[in-house]
Each structure stands twice: as C-alpha cells, then as structure tokens.
Design an enzyme around this catalytic site. Structure first.
Site, short mmCIF file in Angstrom:
data_model
loop_
_atom_site.label_atom_id
_atom_site.label_comp_id
_atom_site.label_asym_id
_atom_site.label_seq_id
_atom_site.Cartn_x
_atom_site.Cartn_y
_atom_site.Cartn_z
N GLU A 52 98.93 -26.73 -5.43
CA GLU A 52 100.27 -26.79 -6.05
C GLU A 52 100.38 -27.92 -7.05
O GLU A 52 100.99 -27.77 -8.11
CB GLU A 52 101.36 -26.94 -4.97
CG GLU A 52 101.46 -25.82 -3.95
CD GLU A 52 101.33 -24.43 -4.53
OE1 GLU A 52 101.71 -24.19 -5.69
OE2 GLU A 52 100.82 -23.56 -3.80
N LEU A 106 99.71 -16.63 -6.25
CA LEU A 106 100.73 -15.64 -6.61
C LEU A 106 100.77 -15.39 -8.11
O LEU A 106 101.29 -14.38 -8.57
CB LEU A 106 102.10 -16.11 -6.11
CG LEU A 106 102.26 -16.16 -4.59
CD1 LEU A 106 103.57 -16.81 -4.19
CD2 LEU A 106 102.16 -14.76 -3.98
N GLN A 109 105.31 -21.88 -11.86
CA GLN A 109 105.12 -20.45 -11.55
C GLN A 109 106.41 -19.65 -11.65
O GLN A 109 106.37 -18.43 -11.76
CB GLN A 109 104.55 -20.30 -10.13
CG GLN A 109 103.14 -20.84 -9.99
CD GLN A 109 102.65 -20.67 -8.58
OE1 GLN A 109 102.91 -21.50 -7.71
NE2 GLN A 109 101.94 -19.58 -8.32
N HIS A 140 98.93 -26.93 -10.19
CA HIS A 140 99.85 -26.10 -10.99
C HIS A 140 100.73 -26.99 -11.87
O HIS A 140 100.97 -26.68 -13.03
CB HIS A 140 100.78 -25.28 -10.08
CG HIS A 140 100.22 -23.94 -9.67
ND1 HIS A 140 99.84 -22.99 -10.57
CD2 HIS A 140 100.01 -23.40 -8.44
CE1 HIS A 140 99.41 -21.90 -9.91
NE2 HIS A 140 99.50 -22.13 -8.62
NI NI Z 1 98.98 -20.84 -7.06
#
Ligand code: NI
Length: 181
Positions: free
Chosen positions: A137, A95, A51, A140
């Site tokens: 996470e 996010l 991210q 991700h």
């Molecule tokens: Ni996320």
C-alpha cells in the site's frame, strides 16, 4: 456506505506520488470510510488512495480472514516505513492490476509510523502478510505497483495480455487464494 471506483493499470494516477495529508478532518474520515467499504466490497485486504483516484497519503488495511473481517481494520494517514528487516516472497495480487498475480520479494518485518483519524501518532509492527500489505500500500502512495518489482519482460507480457483482453474483465476474487492487496 459509498463505493468508490477502483482505478486500474495502466491508469496514470497509479504511477503518481500521493501528497502528505496536512490536516486530518471530516473529509479525510469520509475518504477512509469509503475506501474501507470499497476494499471489503472488492474482497481486498488493502487499498491506497491513489487506487480510488485521490492523491493523498492514506491507506486502509485489514488482513483478517473471513469471520475476522472488520475486526482489525487500520486506517492510516501519512504511513511511513521506519524499519524493515528480513525478506519474504509472497504471491501478490492487486485490485488495480486485474487478472494477474506474481511473486514479489519484500521485507518480512516492518515498523510503520502514521496517524489515526483521531490525530494520534501510531506505530504498527507487522510481519508476514500484514507486512506485505503495508509495503504494497505504501508503494501505491509512491506510484509503484507490484508489477514494477518484476522484470521488464514479465511486465511487458502482462501489458500485452491486457491489450489482448480488450475490455478488462472484472476480477473474480473467488477464483483465487492470492490476496488482493
Ligand atoms: Ni494494490
């Protein structure tokens, strides 16, 4: 304190698999510290390296609420789910996926193995929101977003809405009680 730029869907780096960290060093520590600062600043409860544009398998997680923020910060290197059981449905935000939340089904309890910055192998047992956060996470790091768990139709609807919005607005965390993971 350094804040990093959070990459947003449909940025391609979010769909890439991150590589295992081979050596835990000062660079790893700097990355994790900056990721933690960035997570707190954006009012998130978790952040993965993809991210912030880095393809390394590291995450930060802190599911503490309000006054407890910072007390239960986990910086985990090469996290791996070694046990998962049960199921729970949680409304998730991310996010990197602005202006959208959706219910996602995940395991209700996980056991995660990983490494700390001081080269210690750790196992973290988590339930409820902490378990959701760890799964989100680690997803991700595998290039998977929570919207990838939804139907194609829902994903397309989000994509269309993003296009309509044109310039993506900055998320306003105070607007919603849904955790930004
Ligand atoms: Ni996320």
């Amino acid at each position: 304190m350094a804040l990093l730029r959070i990459h947003r869907f449909p940025d391609g780096i979010l769909a890439k698999e991150a590589e295992k960290v081979k050596e835990i060093d000062g660079k790893t520590a700097a990355l994790l510290n900056n990721m933690a600062d960035t997570m707190y600043s954006a009012n998130g409860i978790g952040l993965a390296a993809n991210q912030v544009g880095v393809l390394e398998r590291v995450i930060v997680v802190d599911v503490g609420r309000e006054n407890d923020r910072g007390k239960e910060l986990f910086k985990i290197i090469n996290p791996e789910i070694i046990e998962a059981e049960g199921s729970q449905i949680t409304e998730e935000g991310c996010l990197s996926v602005v202006d959208y939340t959706a219910e996602v089904t995940r395991a209700s309890r996980v056991l995660v193995k990983g490494w700390t910055l001081d080269h210690k192998e750790i196992e973290i047992e988590a339930e409820n929101l902490a378990a959701v956060c760890l799964q989100h996470e680690i997803d991700h790091l595998d290039g998977t977003l929570f919207i990838d768990h939804l139907s194609r139709l829902k994903r397309e609807m989000y994509r269309k809405r993003l296009k309509k919005l044109g310039d993506i607005p900055d998320p306003d965390p105070s607007k919603s009680n849904v955790p930004n993971i």
